[in-house]
Scaffold this active site. Structure first.
Site, PDB file in Angstrom:
ATOM      1  CE  LYS A  27      -2.130  -1.170   3.841  1.00 41.25           C
ATOM      2  NZ  LYS A  27      -1.426  -2.451   4.095  1.00 41.25           N
ATOM      3  NE  ARG A  63      -4.772  -1.516   9.525  1.00 39.80           N
ATOM      4  CZ  ARG A  63      -3.698  -0.943   8.968  1.00 39.80           C
ATOM      5  NH1 ARG A  63      -3.696   0.332   8.688  1.00 39.80           N
ATOM      6  NH2 ARG A  63      -2.643  -1.661   8.693  1.00 39.80           N
ATOM      7  NE  ARG A 121       6.908  -2.551   6.351  1.00 35.84           N
ATOM      8  CZ  ARG A 121       5.580  -2.617   6.304  1.00 35.84           C
ATOM      9  NH1 ARG A 121       4.919  -1.995   5.354  1.00 35.84           N
ATOM     10  NH2 ARG A 121       4.925  -3.308   7.203  1.00 35.84           N
ATOM     11  NE  ARG A 128       5.793  -0.429  10.376  1.00 41.89           N
ATOM     12  CZ  ARG A 128       4.673  -0.555   9.668  1.00 41.89           C
ATOM     13  NH1 ARG A 128       4.597  -0.029   8.461  1.00 41.89           N
ATOM     14  NH2 ARG A 128       3.637  -1.200  10.155  1.00 41.89           N
ATOM     15  NE  ARG A 160       1.500  -4.960  11.383  1.00 43.06           N
ATOM     16  CZ  ARG A 160       2.634  -4.783  10.707  1.00 43.06           C
ATOM     17  NH1 ARG A 160       3.769  -5.241  11.201  1.00 43.06           N
ATOM     18  NH2 ARG A 160       2.633  -4.146   9.570  1.00 43.06           N
TER      19      ARG A 160
HETATM   20  P1  ADP Z   1       2.054  -1.942   3.184  1.00 47.80           P
HETATM   21  O1  ADP Z   1       2.045  -0.438   3.219  1.00 47.80           O
HETATM   22  O2  ADP Z   1       0.870  -2.512   2.471  1.00 47.80           O
HETATM   23  O3  ADP Z   1       2.240  -2.568   4.523  1.00 47.80           O
HETATM   24  P2  ADP Z   1       4.656  -1.617   1.836  1.00 47.80           P
HETATM   25  O4  ADP Z   1       4.354  -0.757   0.668  1.00 47.80           O
HETATM   26  O5  ADP Z   1       5.362  -1.000   2.975  1.00 47.80           O
HETATM   27  O6  ADP Z   1       3.312  -2.392   2.320  1.00 47.80           O
HETATM   28  O7  ADP Z   1       5.485  -2.893   1.310  1.00 47.80           O
HETATM   29  C1  ADP Z   1       5.937  -3.913   2.198  1.00 47.80           C
HETATM   30  C2  ADP Z   1       7.326  -4.350   1.784  1.00 47.80           C
HETATM   31  O8  ADP Z   1       7.250  -5.100   0.567  1.00 47.80           O
HETATM   32  C3  ADP Z   1       8.296  -3.206   1.521  1.00 47.80           C
HETATM   33  O9  ADP Z   1       9.569  -3.586   1.969  1.00 47.80           O
HETATM   34  C4  ADP Z   1       8.256  -3.021   0.002  1.00 47.80           C
HETATM   35  O10 ADP Z   1       9.489  -2.534  -0.504  1.00 47.80           O
HETATM   36  C5  ADP Z   1       7.981  -4.440  -0.488  1.00 47.80           C
HETATM   37  N1  ADP Z   1       7.100  -4.483  -1.677  1.00 47.80           N
HETATM   38  C6  ADP Z   1       6.049  -3.674  -1.960  1.00 47.80           C
HETATM   39  N2  ADP Z   1       5.454  -4.036  -3.118  1.00 47.80           N
HETATM   40  C7  ADP Z   1       6.142  -5.110  -3.578  1.00 47.80           C
HETATM   41  C8  ADP Z   1       6.021  -5.933  -4.765  1.00 47.80           C
HETATM   42  N3  ADP Z   1       5.055  -5.723  -5.678  1.00 47.80           N
HETATM   43  N4  ADP Z   1       6.906  -6.954  -4.896  1.00 47.80           N
HETATM   44  C9  ADP Z   1       7.891  -7.172  -3.977  1.00 47.80           C
HETATM   45  N5  ADP Z   1       8.049  -6.432  -2.856  1.00 47.80           N
HETATM   46  C10 ADP Z   1       7.194  -5.404  -2.656  1.00 47.80           C
HETATM   47  P1  ADP Z   2       0.764  -1.963   7.433  1.00 39.31           P
HETATM   48  O1  ADP Z   2       0.633  -1.197   6.167  1.00 39.31           O
HETATM   49  O2  ADP Z   2       2.003  -2.813   7.464  1.00 39.31           O
HETATM   50  O3  ADP Z   2      -0.461  -2.728   7.800  1.00 39.31           O
HETATM   51  P2  ADP Z   2       0.405   0.541   8.895  1.00 39.31           P
HETATM   52  O4  ADP Z   2       1.572   1.429   8.898  1.00 39.31           O
HETATM   53  O5  ADP Z   2      -0.733   0.876   8.003  1.00 39.31           O
HETATM   54  O6  ADP Z   2       0.953  -0.930   8.626  1.00 39.31           O
HETATM   55  O7  ADP Z   2      -0.172   0.391  10.378  1.00 39.31           O
HETATM   56  C1  ADP Z   2       0.664   0.092  11.464  1.00 39.31           C
HETATM   57  C2  ADP Z   2      -0.184  -0.038  12.730  1.00 39.31           C
HETATM   58  O8  ADP Z   2      -0.825   1.220  13.004  1.00 39.31           O
HETATM   59  C3  ADP Z   2      -1.317  -1.049  12.674  1.00 39.31           C
HETATM   60  O9  ADP Z   2      -0.875  -2.366  12.979  1.00 39.31           O
HETATM   61  C4  ADP Z   2      -2.267  -0.486  13.734  1.00 39.31           C
HETATM   62  O10 ADP Z   2      -1.804  -0.792  15.047  1.00 39.31           O
HETATM   63  C5  ADP Z   2      -2.121   1.017  13.533  1.00 39.31           C
HETATM   64  N1  ADP Z   2      -3.109   1.531  12.580  1.00 39.31           N
HETATM   65  C6  ADP Z   2      -2.862   2.102  11.375  1.00 39.31           C
HETATM   66  N2  ADP Z   2      -3.998   2.461  10.768  1.00 39.31           N
HETATM   67  C7  ADP Z   2      -5.014   2.112  11.610  1.00 39.31           C
HETATM   68  C8  ADP Z   2      -6.437   2.199  11.550  1.00 39.31           C
HETATM   69  N3  ADP Z   2      -7.078   2.720  10.483  1.00 39.31           N
HETATM   70  N4  ADP Z   2      -7.140   1.724  12.614  1.00 39.31           N
HETATM   71  C9  ADP Z   2      -6.531   1.211  13.686  1.00 39.31           C
HETATM   72  N5  ADP Z   2      -5.203   1.073  13.806  1.00 39.31           N
HETATM   73  C10 ADP Z   2      -4.438   1.520  12.784  1.00 39.31           C
END
Ligand code: ADP
Ligand code: ADP
Ligand code: ZN
Length: 215
Positions: A13, A88, A127, A160, A171
Protein backbone atom coordinates in the site's frame (compact mmCIF):
# COMPACT_ATOMS: atom_id res chain seq x y z
CA UNK A 1 -10.17 11.76 -6.88
CA UNK A 2 -11.15 10.31 -3.50
CA UNK A 3 -9.55 6.95 -3.01
CA UNK A 4 -8.73 4.29 -0.42
CA UNK A 5 -5.91 1.74 -0.49
CA UNK A 6 -6.98 -1.55 1.06
CA UNK A 7 -4.84 -4.63 1.60
CA UNK A 8 -3.12 -6.73 4.27
CA UNK A 9 0.10 -5.66 6.02
CA UNK A 10 2.96 -5.87 3.53
CA UNK A 11 0.70 -5.85 0.45
CA UNK A 12 2.44 -2.77 -0.95
CA UNK A 13 0.00 0.00 0.00
CA UNK A 14 2.64 2.52 1.07
CA UNK A 15 4.85 1.70 -1.92
CA UNK A 16 2.03 2.19 -4.44
CA UNK A 17 0.71 5.26 -2.63
CA UNK A 18 3.82 7.13 -3.74
CA UNK A 19 3.07 6.45 -7.42
CA UNK A 20 -0.63 7.26 -7.10
CA UNK A 21 -0.24 10.59 -5.31
CA UNK A 22 2.41 11.73 -7.81
CA UNK A 23 0.22 10.75 -10.73
CA UNK A 24 -2.97 12.39 -9.43
CA UNK A 25 -1.55 15.22 -7.27
CA UNK A 26 -3.51 14.33 -4.15
CA UNK A 27 -2.31 14.09 -0.53
CA UNK A 28 -1.24 10.71 0.88
CA UNK A 29 -2.94 10.11 4.23
CA UNK A 30 -1.49 7.08 6.03
CA UNK A 31 -2.87 6.54 9.52
CA UNK A 32 0.11 4.29 10.29
CA UNK A 33 2.51 7.11 9.33
CA UNK A 34 0.54 9.63 11.40
CA UNK A 35 0.68 7.34 14.46
CA UNK A 36 4.43 6.72 13.97
CA UNK A 37 5.04 10.48 13.70
CA UNK A 38 3.12 11.00 16.96
CA UNK A 39 5.18 8.28 18.65
CA UNK A 40 8.38 9.97 17.47
CA UNK A 41 7.18 13.31 18.87
CA UNK A 42 6.03 11.73 22.14
CA UNK A 43 2.46 13.11 21.95
CA UNK A 44 -0.40 11.75 24.09
CA UNK A 45 -1.92 10.18 20.97
CA UNK A 46 1.43 8.58 20.15
CA UNK A 47 1.75 7.08 23.62
CA UNK A 48 -1.72 5.57 23.45
CA UNK A 49 -1.32 4.28 19.89
CA UNK A 50 2.04 2.67 20.63
CA UNK A 51 0.52 0.30 23.20
CA UNK A 52 -1.66 -1.23 20.49
CA UNK A 53 0.78 -1.02 17.58
CA UNK A 54 3.57 -2.84 19.41
CA UNK A 55 1.18 -5.74 19.98
CA UNK A 56 -0.01 -5.81 16.37
CA UNK A 57 -3.51 -4.72 17.41
CA UNK A 58 -5.62 -1.97 15.89
CA UNK A 59 -5.66 1.40 17.61
CA UNK A 60 -9.23 1.96 18.93
CA UNK A 61 -11.73 3.41 16.44
CA UNK A 62 -12.46 6.50 18.61
CA UNK A 63 -8.86 7.68 18.34
CA UNK A 64 -8.45 6.83 14.68
CA UNK A 65 -11.71 8.23 13.32
CA UNK A 66 -11.31 11.70 14.87
CA UNK A 67 -7.80 11.96 13.52
CA UNK A 68 -8.87 11.20 9.96
CA UNK A 69 -11.93 13.46 10.10
CA UNK A 70 -9.72 16.41 11.12
CA UNK A 71 -7.25 15.60 8.37
CA UNK A 72 -9.94 15.45 5.66
CA UNK A 73 -11.09 18.96 6.56
CA UNK A 74 -7.70 20.42 5.63
CA UNK A 75 -7.51 22.53 2.48
CA UNK A 76 -5.28 20.15 0.53
CA UNK A 77 -8.04 17.49 0.55
CA UNK A 78 -10.51 19.64 -1.37
CA UNK A 79 -9.78 18.00 -4.71
CA UNK A 80 -9.26 14.52 -3.34
CA UNK A 81 -7.06 12.32 -1.23
CA UNK A 82 -5.56 8.87 -0.96
CA UNK A 83 -6.28 7.12 2.33
CA UNK A 84 -3.72 4.39 3.10
CA UNK A 85 -4.55 2.01 5.94
CA UNK A 86 -7.89 3.65 6.77
CA UNK A 87 -10.61 2.45 7.15
CA UNK A 88 -9.64 -0.85 8.79
CA UNK A 89 -12.97 -1.68 10.43
CA UNK A 90 -16.64 -1.43 9.44
CA UNK A 91 -17.10 1.19 12.18
CA UNK A 92 -14.36 3.31 10.57
CA UNK A 93 -15.86 2.83 7.10
CA UNK A 94 -19.31 3.95 8.28
CA UNK A 95 -17.77 6.97 10.04
CA UNK A 96 -15.87 7.90 6.87
CA UNK A 97 -19.02 7.71 4.78
CA UNK A 98 -20.88 9.91 7.24
CA UNK A 99 -18.04 12.46 7.30
CA UNK A 100 -17.87 12.58 3.50
CA UNK A 101 -21.66 12.90 3.23
CA UNK A 102 -21.58 15.92 5.51
CA UNK A 103 -19.01 17.50 3.18
CA UNK A 104 -21.07 16.58 0.08
CA UNK A 105 -18.31 14.27 -1.09
CA UNK A 106 -18.15 10.62 -2.02
CA UNK A 107 -15.51 7.98 -2.61
CA UNK A 108 -14.54 7.24 -6.20
CA UNK A 109 -12.49 4.06 -5.82
CA UNK A 110 -11.26 1.53 -3.30
CA UNK A 111 -8.06 -0.08 -4.56
CA UNK A 112 -7.80 -3.58 -3.10
CA UNK A 113 -4.25 -4.93 -3.36
CA UNK A 114 -4.39 -8.73 -3.29
CA UNK A 115 -1.36 -10.69 -2.06
CA UNK A 116 -1.33 -14.26 -0.78
CA UNK A 117 -0.72 -14.61 2.97
CA UNK A 118 2.41 -16.74 2.44
CA UNK A 119 4.21 -13.77 0.77
CA UNK A 120 3.24 -11.14 3.34
CA UNK A 121 5.53 -12.12 6.21
CA UNK A 122 8.62 -12.06 3.99
CA UNK A 123 7.60 -8.68 2.61
CA UNK A 124 7.02 -7.08 6.00
CA UNK A 125 10.01 -8.63 7.80
CA UNK A 126 12.34 -7.50 4.98
CA UNK A 127 10.92 -3.96 4.98
CA UNK A 128 13.26 -1.11 5.89
CA UNK A 129 12.27 2.54 6.36
CA UNK A 130 14.46 5.63 6.14
CA UNK A 131 14.54 7.20 9.58
CA UNK A 132 14.75 10.70 8.08
CA UNK A 133 12.45 10.79 5.02
CA UNK A 134 10.27 7.69 5.51
CA UNK A 135 11.13 6.11 2.14
CA UNK A 136 10.41 2.35 2.10
CA UNK A 137 12.83 -0.32 0.87
CA UNK A 138 13.02 -4.11 0.93
CA UNK A 139 16.16 -6.13 1.73
CA UNK A 140 15.52 -8.41 -1.28
CA UNK A 141 12.79 -6.94 -3.50
CA UNK A 142 13.58 -3.23 -3.44
CA UNK A 143 17.15 -2.77 -2.27
CA UNK A 144 18.83 0.58 -1.69
CA UNK A 145 21.98 1.26 -3.73
CA UNK A 146 24.10 1.16 -0.56
CA UNK A 147 23.20 -1.31 2.20
CA UNK A 148 21.39 0.35 5.10
CA UNK A 149 21.45 3.85 3.54
CA UNK A 150 18.58 5.77 1.91
CA UNK A 151 19.08 6.51 -1.81
CA UNK A 152 17.16 9.77 -1.51
CA UNK A 153 18.60 11.43 1.58
CA UNK A 154 21.44 9.17 2.86
CA UNK A 155 19.46 8.60 6.07
CA UNK A 156 19.84 5.40 8.05
CA UNK A 157 17.41 2.56 7.21
CA UNK A 158 15.59 1.02 10.16
CA UNK A 159 13.23 -1.88 10.71
CA UNK A 160 9.82 -1.07 12.17
CA UNK A 161 9.37 -2.45 15.67
CA UNK A 162 6.16 -4.23 14.59
CA UNK A 163 7.80 -5.89 11.55
CA UNK A 164 8.92 -9.04 13.38
CA UNK A 165 7.61 -12.40 12.20
CA UNK A 166 5.48 -12.79 15.33
CA UNK A 167 3.83 -9.36 15.20
CA UNK A 168 3.32 -9.47 11.43
CA UNK A 169 1.55 -12.83 11.77
CA UNK A 170 -0.67 -11.29 14.43
CA UNK A 171 -1.40 -8.28 12.21
CA UNK A 172 -2.35 -10.54 9.30
CA UNK A 173 -4.87 -12.31 11.55
CA UNK A 174 -6.25 -8.98 12.76
CA UNK A 175 -6.56 -7.94 9.10
CA UNK A 176 -8.53 -11.10 8.27
CA UNK A 177 -10.91 -10.64 11.17
CA UNK A 178 -11.48 -6.91 11.19
CA UNK A 179 -10.47 -5.44 7.82
CA UNK A 180 -11.16 -8.10 5.18
CA UNK A 181 -14.96 -7.66 5.59
CA UNK A 182 -14.46 -4.23 3.98
CA UNK A 183 -13.84 -5.93 0.63
CA UNK A 184 -17.45 -7.11 0.57
CA UNK A 185 -18.65 -3.77 2.02
CA UNK A 186 -17.11 -1.79 -0.87
CA UNK A 187 -17.86 -4.44 -3.51
CA UNK A 188 -21.54 -3.99 -2.64
CA UNK A 189 -21.13 -0.25 -3.15
CA UNK A 190 -19.67 -0.99 -6.60
CA UNK A 191 -16.44 0.97 -6.17
CA UNK A 192 -13.84 -1.75 -5.60
CA UNK A 193 -10.88 -2.18 -7.96
CA UNK A 194 -9.01 -5.46 -7.42
CA UNK A 195 -5.28 -5.44 -8.18
CA UNK A 196 -2.86 -8.37 -8.34
CA UNK A 197 -0.21 -7.25 -5.85
CA UNK A 198 2.10 -10.21 -6.40
CA UNK A 199 3.65 -8.75 -9.56
CA UNK A 200 6.78 -6.57 -9.43
CA UNK A 201 6.37 -3.09 -7.90
CA UNK A 202 6.42 -1.18 -11.21
CA UNK A 203 3.84 -3.47 -12.86
CA UNK A 204 1.47 -3.16 -9.92
CA UNK A 205 1.80 0.63 -10.13
CA UNK A 206 1.06 0.70 -13.86
CA UNK A 207 -2.00 -1.48 -13.39
CA UNK A 208 -3.39 0.75 -10.64
CA UNK A 209 -2.86 3.96 -12.62
CA UNK A 210 -4.44 2.42 -15.75
CA UNK A 211 -7.51 1.26 -13.82
CA UNK A 212 -7.94 4.60 -12.05
CA UNK A 213 -7.78 6.34 -15.42
CA UNK A 214 -10.56 4.03 -16.57
CA UNK A 215 -8.52 2.13 -19.15
P1 ADP B 1 2.05 -1.94 3.18
O1 ADP B 1 2.05 -0.44 3.22
O2 ADP B 1 0.87 -2.51 2.47
O3 ADP B 1 2.24 -2.57 4.52
P2 ADP B 1 4.66 -1.62 1.84
O4 ADP B 1 4.35 -0.76 0.67
O5 ADP B 1 5.36 -1.00 2.98
O6 ADP B 1 3.31 -2.39 2.32
O7 ADP B 1 5.49 -2.89 1.31
C1 ADP B 1 5.94 -3.91 2.20
C2 ADP B 1 7.33 -4.35 1.78
O8 ADP B 1 7.25 -5.10 0.57
C3 ADP B 1 8.30 -3.21 1.52
O9 ADP B 1 9.57 -3.59 1.97
C4 ADP B 1 8.26 -3.02 0.00
O10 ADP B 1 9.49 -2.53 -0.50
C5 ADP B 1 7.98 -4.44 -0.49
N1 ADP B 1 7.10 -4.48 -1.68
C6 ADP B 1 6.05 -3.67 -1.96
N2 ADP B 1 5.45 -4.04 -3.12
C7 ADP B 1 6.14 -5.11 -3.58
C8 ADP B 1 6.02 -5.93 -4.77
N3 ADP B 1 5.06 -5.72 -5.68
N4 ADP B 1 6.91 -6.95 -4.90
C9 ADP B 1 7.89 -7.17 -3.98
N5 ADP B 1 8.05 -6.43 -2.86
C10 ADP B 1 7.19 -5.40 -2.66
P1 ADP C 1 0.76 -1.96 7.43
O1 ADP C 1 0.63 -1.20 6.17
O2 ADP C 1 2.00 -2.81 7.46
O3 ADP C 1 -0.46 -2.73 7.80
P2 ADP C 1 0.40 0.54 8.90
O4 ADP C 1 1.57 1.43 8.90
O5 ADP C 1 -0.73 0.88 8.00
O6 ADP C 1 0.95 -0.93 8.63
O7 ADP C 1 -0.17 0.39 10.38
C1 ADP C 1 0.66 0.09 11.46
C2 ADP C 1 -0.18 -0.04 12.73
O8 ADP C 1 -0.82 1.22 13.00
C3 ADP C 1 -1.32 -1.05 12.67
O9 ADP C 1 -0.88 -2.37 12.98
C4 ADP C 1 -2.27 -0.49 13.73
O10 ADP C 1 -1.80 -0.79 15.05
C5 ADP C 1 -2.12 1.02 13.53
N1 ADP C 1 -3.11 1.53 12.58
C6 ADP C 1 -2.86 2.10 11.38
N2 ADP C 1 -4.00 2.46 10.77
C7 ADP C 1 -5.01 2.11 11.61
C8 ADP C 1 -6.44 2.20 11.55
N3 ADP C 1 -7.08 2.72 10.48
N4 ADP C 1 -7.14 1.72 12.61
C9 ADP C 1 -6.53 1.21 13.69
N5 ADP C 1 -5.20 1.07 13.81
C10 ADP C 1 -4.44 1.52 12.78
ZN1 ZN D 1 15.66 8.99 3.26
Amino acid sequence: MRTILLGPPGAGKGTQAETIVNEFSIPHISTGDIFRQNIKEGTTLGKKAKEYMDLGLLVPDELTVELVKDRLLKDDCRNGFLLDGFPRTIVQADALEEALNSMNQKLDYVINIEVNANLLVERAVGRRICKDCGQTYHMTFNKPIKDGICDKCSGELLQRKDDTEETVTKRINVYKEQTEPLIKYYTQKGIIVNIDGEKPISEVGEEIVAKLRGK
